[in-house]
Design a protein around this motif. Structure first.
Motif, PDB file in Angstrom:
ATOM      1  N   TRP C 196       0.823  -1.215   0.000  1.00 34.42           N
ATOM      2  CA  TRP C 196       0.000   0.000   0.000  1.00 34.42           C
ATOM      3  C   TRP C 196       0.855   1.262   0.000  1.00 34.42           C
ATOM      4  N   CYS C 199       2.410   1.236  -3.808  1.00 31.88           N
ATOM      5  CA  CYS C 199       1.478   1.046  -4.910  1.00 31.88           C
ATOM      6  C   CYS C 199       0.703   2.337  -5.181  1.00 31.88           C
ATOM      7  N   LYS C 222      -7.587   0.734   5.146  1.00 23.16           N
ATOM      8  CA  LYS C 222      -6.448   1.012   4.272  1.00 23.16           C
ATOM      9  C   LYS C 222      -6.909   1.653   2.964  1.00 23.16           C
ATOM     10  N   ILE C 223      -8.021   1.173   2.427  1.00 24.06           N
ATOM     11  CA  ILE C 223      -8.498   1.740   1.160  1.00 24.06           C
ATOM     12  C   ILE C 223      -8.951   3.178   1.378  1.00 24.06           C
ATOM     13  N   TYR C 226      -5.852   5.097   1.440  1.00 25.54           N
ATOM     14  CA  TYR C 226      -5.245   5.054   0.117  1.00 25.54           C
ATOM     15  C   TYR C 226      -5.948   6.031  -0.810  1.00 25.54           C
TER      16      TYR C 226
END
Lengths: 170, 229, 748, 461
Positions: C196, C199, C222-223, C226
């Protein structure tokens, strides 16, 4: 006229009789108690404090009623071998049979009541809500005072404590 | 006096519905029988409201709002209650006093958010849920209206704990179950009047909106829209 | 005084009235009715214990609230790096496991078709005798073990067991194992995590990362992070799930076309020559053939024709992928539930290979990676395909051992599977409940509920190795259940008396693993705050801020902390090195000949609801009720349909209709959802258990066509065609909606 | 022999009365046919079944009904509004007719007032049936909250009930006195109820004065009751309810349904007790005209209500609007329009169709239509909440239907019971009318007709 008076007298007699018959009757229900527990002997004679048995009084919501494992701390031996009452608890301790206590002082589940809040933080005496338990020699209470809302309300109003419904009910 | 409120960040929420389950279990909300659920009597203090944007497929997006009692500052429900069973507390929580409610369901009729629920039958929980009942919360009898109270029992306990520790109520002491379990950390809860609280900080966001603002109910549950553009 | 009748009545009435008043007064003054006997009027002492959740591969750390020693509620552990205080509905409801009325309370044996409780010793004897007999008859190949467990330790124990006793047919039916299968098959290595931090573009093929994945709660957070950083995610999946709804890019595609789409993207990369030439040429052979093959067959226009995704979109997505400095094409087990799942996955891996797997990472010194690897290498790769084959074959299975897996429920072919299971001479199960599969068992030794046992749940998907402690929260097990780990260890000792094991029981075995963490002297207990950047730096150069005493002390503090993780360890980029050669040589890339969908039928898209990939949540009444709450359809199967399609069929919202597949008919409640693909009808999976928990609803999978991936034997969830009974699809409707068919008509 | 009240021997000689010119009005009190008992038994059975279902509801909770979420008000509230609406028949019509000195009112007023009394009682009980916790009904008085329209309702209905019962009772006194004087087995009851009325001039004067005060007083109370009931709805934020027109709309609807119910009752008893000589076709023609006027007025209000909703085009309001006009409740809506507007207008505006039969048909249609109107006001608004939840479903359960049937049969039973105790047509008013009205009307007419003197005066000029 005469008859009316007679009826009135009979009503009175009936009322008194009913009161006594039923109160004697319910007194005998004390025999159904699992243990003829005496608050008097424990608190007044042996000078055990309330909090020693009802351990949650100052720390938790419920005061708690101790059960057989707690009783066994003292009653694993016969202290007074003459006492008939003590033999019952001694027997129960030996069999390690939990006691089916009867709970008199209960608030409904929609009431938020905390002993800590009232006893520790609010500095109330036990007798303010409960009768003087130190004088109760049998499980059958003398002068039982019911825990009803006016009891709470009066005190809260007198002491200028919140009377907001949502502070006690949920 | 604090004024409790909530902000739900829809951009973070991924509709795992944990808040709904947590609410249901925390507050011992009745699980109704199949037949009753079929009739539309399922009880949820917290619910999901799905809104789809009308754009053409496949550009279409949908948004689900966790719906709970909006704890309005001008609650329409308390105006119509004939017995003061529902009222607004000083700390802004719209409380519901179950032993007082007569079950006329007028408050339900007047709730523009449709978040109040009624006990149509007496409580019959499945065995496993009976065992996992939260002892802090009463199980409501039949015939009364109930609703989200921002887990007011937690406030009662937290206040007492704070008092016992001779300190003021901290923000983290009192959080409703839904906010506590949110894995996406999308639900912020706290004192709206305290400029330093999480909630107040999250309020300074242009995405903020409330439901049915035009009705003037002044909800204390805010949403942050998922639409970023 | 003369008293007539009337007076007499008055007198009697009066005295009775008096009595009544008297007794009423008595009742008021006396003790309340509520004075009722309470056997154990608990002081309602609240306590909290840490444990872990086993309901999905994530392994969240839980705080269990106990009242008087009995678990009542579950909450997330805010200190855990995995869930940070979050918890999912399944975890919340899972406390009910302990009290569930239909839970098995002791080992049972099937006598005349009914389960009779027996003692553990007897049950163990039956099981070991059966296995011993098989070994003595040299029929080890006819023993099948199907184990579903989210604990790596447990699955390793099963591997150990099967290698020790030579039962080579072991199917580990776990999410992580299944997800890893294509990687193992193609590259021999499996990446541990998505990187993460590095990326910057994620092309997500069919994985519902925030709902059903290796670590849904971690991915949820996390998303969000992100996305907040501005990086892009493109989701390729048939449904607009909640997690996808917020993403800016969604490509609606049925899973069986993922491979074609992936190779379409590969075409863009190859054409633009934006792939990692060095890496590709250095590491493997057959790339040129691959390149020619792709450049010839996967022209965007052709892919558009096959998938219905416009060539512009393919080009756009391809460009995004090639321009990203660290892109990742992600997939997991969800992709594999398809008749060409493995080949699709292979195509996705090939796409990653072109960018040298930049988006994936590997943990260098993962204490949980080694284990019994060498011993079990030979048995990895046995999949359901072999079980299906064996069950339907003539010389069937002699002994089937099932641990936790409910593969009958997850199988469209359930009817014949049930028949075949009925003919297996001996089936033993370790299931806690009688479910659709263990129903056929001859012997069940129920496992403890997860609140009664000890384990370590390991996870790498955070980019750091972690172990969450699963420990008993109750003093002793509620019932006469037995830890399956203990049973397996005893079995090993029983059937191979000469084997030397360094552990006596499962808790010793768990301690062995814990010793690895202890001896590594790395990482921290999750009870502590998150390590600061400075601390991380210090750790990396060899400083240690923690004092660790003896192992026993460490073990105790591990239990108290609820887990361990090592954010200091070194992460390396995923590089499968020479094993890479299979990637482009894989012969069965997705076939170009994808048959068009018939005009008069809709596609039945069976989807899994939030966090319930096993479809076992109907154990919990509260979740079954919540199942259709979004649509206000309760205890019934609902089917989502695009309103446009529905209107053309003159169907109304929330009407009850009957869906007809080649296998039969089943009722559903129709709900309008504008996000559903116009040519498909989406049906949730999870209801319709016949023996487990709530038995309402229908299992749509039972009506799905018998399509299995030939490699893995996993059933297809989305490839069934369905008709709505009584409603005729207007011809030409779907061709209006589906671009692919429009193109085809034009070509013809 | 005839008039000695205290002579017990007279009472034992039944049916030996002096022949009265209005004997037929009193006959139902003394003679009861088999049909009456059969009907009463059947209705009692229905009523008792209703009671049984209600006891079930008390025990098991409101779940016995078909109500749910979001449709949390159903049949009970519909019945409540409907019955209270019908109650306007009486008092309002009789008061207005009395006030306007319409002489044809004489045989009508009594029945109208009886309707009010009985129906108000039935309707008033409905909110209590609807309560989830009827055992806590006293909380309304203990901790009542005056802001709640529900509490206004309790107040106004109680006031209305009191006023209308007195208003029924006062004109009944001379008839009770008549019955007392004729002698009957219920002599004691009549003696108490008659309050010593002997028909002296003074008593007559006081009675008439009391009636005239009450009839003025009762009109604002009646109007207020239904306005307050409409406020239960219009004070909320529900789409379709939050409307200022609701007060007058409900009042008009109430009078409308009241007249219809009155016509039905009149025709039924005319047939059953042979009152043809008293309730003549002209009465029904007049009432029919009144019904027609109310029908047009109702349509005007309905039109105004829905047109504004449609023009405003607020999304939540439109959902309810469309639900009524085109979706789930369209059949009921259009049936309501047919019942409340088309049938009455067709039957009552045509001279040929405006017979007793025609008036009866349109009255029955109106009663059905007005019930449907209550249904259409309450359920669609509840079923379509403001937020886009799925539309709620409401199917009444057996309990609700049987309680509605019980309420209707209680109404009929009450009427039948009343007819066995008191004359359904005011005897004294008829007598008085016969005696005086021709002269009174002539006098009155003379008062406001231009005198012939004016023409004479013209001649003089």
């Amino acid at each position: 006229m005469k008859n009316k008076l007679l009826v009135f007298i009979l009503i009175l007699i009936g009322a008194v009789a009913g009161f006594f018959i039923l109160s004697f009757h319910s007194k005998s229900s004390a025999d159904n108690y699992p243990v003829p527990f005496s608050h008097y002997v424990h608190t007044t004679v042996h000078k055990i404090k309330c909090v020693n048995c009802h351990r949650g009084v100052e720390t938790r919501e419920l005061a708690g009623i101790p059960n057989i494992d707690y009783c066994s701390m003292c009653h694993s031996t016969l202290i007074n071998s003459k006492s008939e009452r003590e033999k019952i608890i001694y027997q129960l301790v030996k069999e390690n049979k939990p006691i089916q206590w009867k709970v008199y002082y209960q608030v409904p589940d929609y009431v938020f009541f905390s002993h800590r809040r009232h006893v520790k933080l609010g500095k109330l005496e036990c007798t303010d809500c409960h009768v003087d338990m130190t004088k109760q020699d049998s499980p059958d209470l003398k002068g039982f005072s019911q825990i009803i809302m006016p009891l709470c309300f009066n005190c809260h109003q007198r002491k200028n404590i919140t009377t907001d419904c949502g502070d006690c009910h949920h | 006096m604090p004024r409790y409120g909530m902000i739900i960040d829809l951009n973070k929420c991924n509709q795992c519905e944990a808040c709904i389950t947590a609410c249901k279990l925390e507050n011992n909300v009745q699980i109704v029988s199949k037949e009753n659920a079929d009739m539309g009597r399922a009880m949820f203090w917290m619910n999901m409201l799905t809104i789809s944007y009308t754009r053409n497929y496949p550009d279409i997006r949908s948004e689900s709002l966790p719906m709970l009692c909006m704890q309005c500052d001008e609650p329409p429900c308390i105006k119509v209650c004939p017995v003061r069973a529902t009222y607004k507390r000083d700390d802004g929580i719209v409380a519901q006093i179950y032993p007082q409610c007569i079950g006329c369901r007028y408050c339900m009729a007047n709730c523009p958010y449709t978040v109040k629920v009624f006990n149509w039958f007496k409580d019959e929980q499945p065995v496993e849920n009976e065992k996992t009942c939260n002892p802090d919360v009463s199980v409501r009898p039949k015939g009364v209206v109930e609703k989200c109270t921002f887990c007011i029992h937690r406030l009662q306990k937290a206040k007492e704990q704070a008092k016992a520790e001779h300190r003021k109520l901290r923000e983290e002491d009192y959080v409703p179950a839904c906010a506590e379990v949110c894995a996406a950390q999308a639900i912020h809860f706290g004192d709206l009047d305290d400029p330093n609280s999480n909630v107040s900080k999250a309020m300074h966001d242009y995405r903020k909106f409330t439901l049915q603002e035009e009705l003037g109910t002044k909800p204390k549950v805010y949403y942050l829209s998922a639409k970023t553009e | 005084m003369d008293i007539n009748r009337r007076d007499f009545v008055k007198l009697v009435g009066g005295s009775l009235f008096g009595l009544a008043i008297g007794s009423a007064a008595d009742a008021v003054l006396k003790l309340p009715k509520s004075a009722e006997p309470v056997l154990y009027n608990g002081p309602r002492i609240e306590s909290w214990k840490l444990t872990a959740c086993t309901k999905c591969p994530g392994g969240c750390s839980l705080r269990i609230r106990l009242i008087d020693g009995l678990p009542v509620q579950a909450f997330g552990n805010p200190k855990s790096p995995i869930n940070e205080g979050g918890i999912c509905p399944l975890g919340l409801a899972s406390v009910a496991d302990l009290y569930h009325p239909s839970r098995l309370t002791s080992p049972v044996k099937k006598v005349n078709g009914e389960f009779k409780p027996i003692s553990y010793d007897e049950a163990f004897k039956i099981l070991s005798d059966n296995l011993k007999r098989i070994i003595s008859e040299k029929k080890e190949n006819e023993v099948f073990i199907v184990a579903q467990t989210e604990s790596k330790l447990r699955s390793d124990l099963f591997k150990k067991f099967s290698s020790v006793s030579n039962f080579k047919n072991l199917i580990v039916d776990g999410f992580k194992e299944t997800s890893a299968y294509p990687f193992k098959k193609v590259t021999g290595e499996v990446p541990d995590f998505i990187d993460w931090d590095k990326c910057d573009y994620l092309l997500n093929f069919g994985s519902q990362m925030t709902e059903i994945s290796q670590n849904p709660l971690y991915f949820t957070r996390k998303i969000n992070e992100y996305r907040a950083k501005g990086f892009r995610i493109t989701a390729v999946q048939p449904r607009l799930t909640p997690g996808v709804s917020k993403l800016d890019d969604w490509i609606p595609l049925q899973p069986d076309q993922f491979g074609i789409f992936a190779l379409g993207i590969a075409y863009v990369l190859l054409k633009d020559e934006r792939y990692d030439k060095n890496f590709v040429e250095k590491n493997f052979t057959g790339f040129n053939e691959f390149k020619d093959y792709v450049l010839e067959n996967y022209i965007p226009e052709k892919v558009e024709m096959l998938t219905g995704i416009s060539s512009d979109k393919i080009l756009e997505t391809g460009r995004k992928f090639e321009r990203a400095s660290v892109p990742a094409a992600y997939f997991d087990a969800s992709v594999l539930y398809n008749s060409n799942g493995t080949t699709n996955a292979a195509a996705i891996i090939a796409l990653n290979a072109l960018k040298s797997f930049k988006g994936f990472g590997k943990i260098k010194d993962n204490p949980f990676s080694s284990g019994v690897k060498n011993e079990t290498k030979q048995i990895e790769g046995v999949t359901f395909a072999s079980l299906n084959e064996k069950l339907s074959g003539y010389n069937g299975i002699q002994v089937l051992i099932i641990a936790g897996s409910n593969f009958v429920f997850n199988n469209p072919n359930a009817e014949s599977l049930k028949k075949q299971l009925g003919s297996v001479p001996f089936i033993a199960s370790f299931s806690s409940f009688v479910d659709e599969t263990s129903e056929f068992a001859h012997l069940i030794i129920p496992d403890h509920s997860f609140l009664e046992r000890l384990d370590l749940l390991t996870d790498e998907s955070m980019g750091a190795p972690s172990a969450t402690v699963l420990q008993p929260v109750v003093n002793k097990p509620f019932f006469k259940t037995e830890d399956t780990g203990d049973v397996i260890i005893s079995l090993m000792k029983e059937i191979k008396p000469d084997i030397k094991l360094s552990y006596e029981n499962y808790s010793d075995y768990v301690k062995l693993w814990a010793k690895k963490i202890y001896s590594g002297k790395e990482g921290i207990l999750i009870n502590q705050n998150k390590p600061t950047v400075i601390e991380q730096g210090l750790r990396k150069i060899g400083w240690s801020t923690e004092q660790i005493g003896s192992f026993d002390d460490y073990w105790d503090s591990l239990m108290d902390a609820g887990g361990w993780w090592n954010p200091f360890g070194e992460k390396v980029s995923f590089n499968p090195e020479i094993k890479f050669k299979n990637v482009f040589n894989y012969k069965s890339f997705p076939m170009i000949s994808s048959s068009p969908q018939p005009k008069n039928k809709l596609r039945l898209n069976i989807f899994r609801r939030n966090l319930d990939y096993k479809g076992n949540m109907s154990i919990y009444q509260v979740l079954v009720e919540q199942f259709g709450n979004n649509w206000k359809v309760f205890y019934k199967l609902y089917a989502e349909i695009n309103p446009q399609t529905a209107r053309s069929l003159s169907l109304t919202d929330r009407s009850e209709i009957i869906l007809k597949t080649s296998k039969g008919k089943f009722p559903v409640v129709l709900v309008f959802n504008p996000t559903v693909k116009p040519d498909s009808i989406d049906v949730p999976f999870g209801l319709g258990h016949t023996v487990l928990g709530d038995t309402s609803g229908v299992n749509p999978l039972y009506f799905a066509e018998n399509k299995f991936d030939p490699e893995t034997g996993l059933p297809s969830f989305t490839e069934t065609l369905v008709e709505i009974q009584g409603a005729q699809l207007r011809s030409g409707l779907l061709s209006q909606l589906s671009i692919s068919e429009k193109k085809q008509v034009a070509e013809n | 022999m005839f008039k000695d009240v205290n002579n017990k021997k007279v009472f034992k000689m039944k049916n030996h009365h002096y022949p009265d010119e209005d004997e037929i009005l009193l006959r139902p009190i003394y003679k009861t046919g088999k049909g009456f008992y059969a009907l009463a038994a059947a209705l009692s059975a229905i009523f008792l079944f209703g009671i049984y279902r209600y006891i079930r509801q008390l025990i098991f909770g409101l779940g016995e009904t078909g109500m749910n979420e979001p449709v949390s008000w159903g049949f009970y509230i519909i019945s409540f509004v409907f019955f209270i609406g019908i109650s306007h028949a009486g008092t309002l019509i009789s008061a207005i007719l009395r006030l306007s000195k319409a002489e044809w009112r004489r045989p009508i007023t009594r029945m109208a007032e009886v309707i009010t009394g009985i129906v108000l009682l039935i309707g008033g009980i409905h909110p209590i049936i609807d309560l989830g916790r009827p055992d806590r009904i006293l909380h309304i008085f203990e901790r009542g909250r005056l802001q709640s329209p529900l509490l206004w309702d309790v107040t106004s209905i109680t006031a209305y009930f009191t006023a209308s019962t007195i208003y029924l009772y006062l004109p009944l006194i001379p008839d009770i006195a008549l019955l007392r004087d004729r002698g009957n087995k219920l002599h004691k009851l009549y003696k108490i109820l008659a309050w010593g009325y002997q028909g002296t001039e003074k008593q007559k004067h006081i009675l008439e004065r009391a009636i005239s005060i009450l009839m003025v007083m009762v009109i604002p109370i009646a109007v207020s009751v239904h306005t307050v009931i409409s406020w239960i709805f219009s004070m909320t934020l529900q789409p379709g309810w939050h409307s200022t027109i609701f007060g007058p709309y409900f009042v008009v609807g109430a009078i409308f349904s009241g007249i219809a119910a009155l016509v039905i009752v009149m025709i039924a008893f005319r047939k059953a007790y042979h009152f043809e000589d008293y309730l003549k076709e002209i009465h029904f023609r007049y009432l029919g005209t009144l019904l027609l006027v109310m029908s047009l007025l109702w349509f005007y209000f309905t039109f105004a209500e829905y047109l504004t909703t449609f023009y405003g085009h607020e999304p939540p309001e439109m959902r309810v609007f469309l639900y009524k006009f085109a979706d789930g409740y369209a059949p009921y809506f259009w049936l309501m329009v047919v019942c409340n507007f088309i049938i009455p207008v067709v039957f009552l505006s045509n001279k040929k169709l405006k017979t007793i039969g025609g008036v009866l048909i349109s009255s029955i249609a109106v009663v059905i239509g007005m019930w449907l109107e209550r249904l259409i006001i309450i359920v669609p608004s509840m079923a379509n909440p403001r937020l886009p939840y799925p539309t709620g479903i409401y199917v009444p359960s057996l309990t609700e239907i049987s309680l509605f049937a019980a309420a209707v049969s209680a109404f009929v039973l009450g009427f039948m019971g009343f007819s066995k105790l008191f004359p359904l047509i005011s005897v004294w008013e008829i007598k008085e009318g016969r005696k005086e009205s021709v002269s009174i009307v002539t006098e009155r007419l003379n008062e406001y007709l231009p005198s012939t003197r004016s023409t004479e005066a013209l001649k003089e000029i």
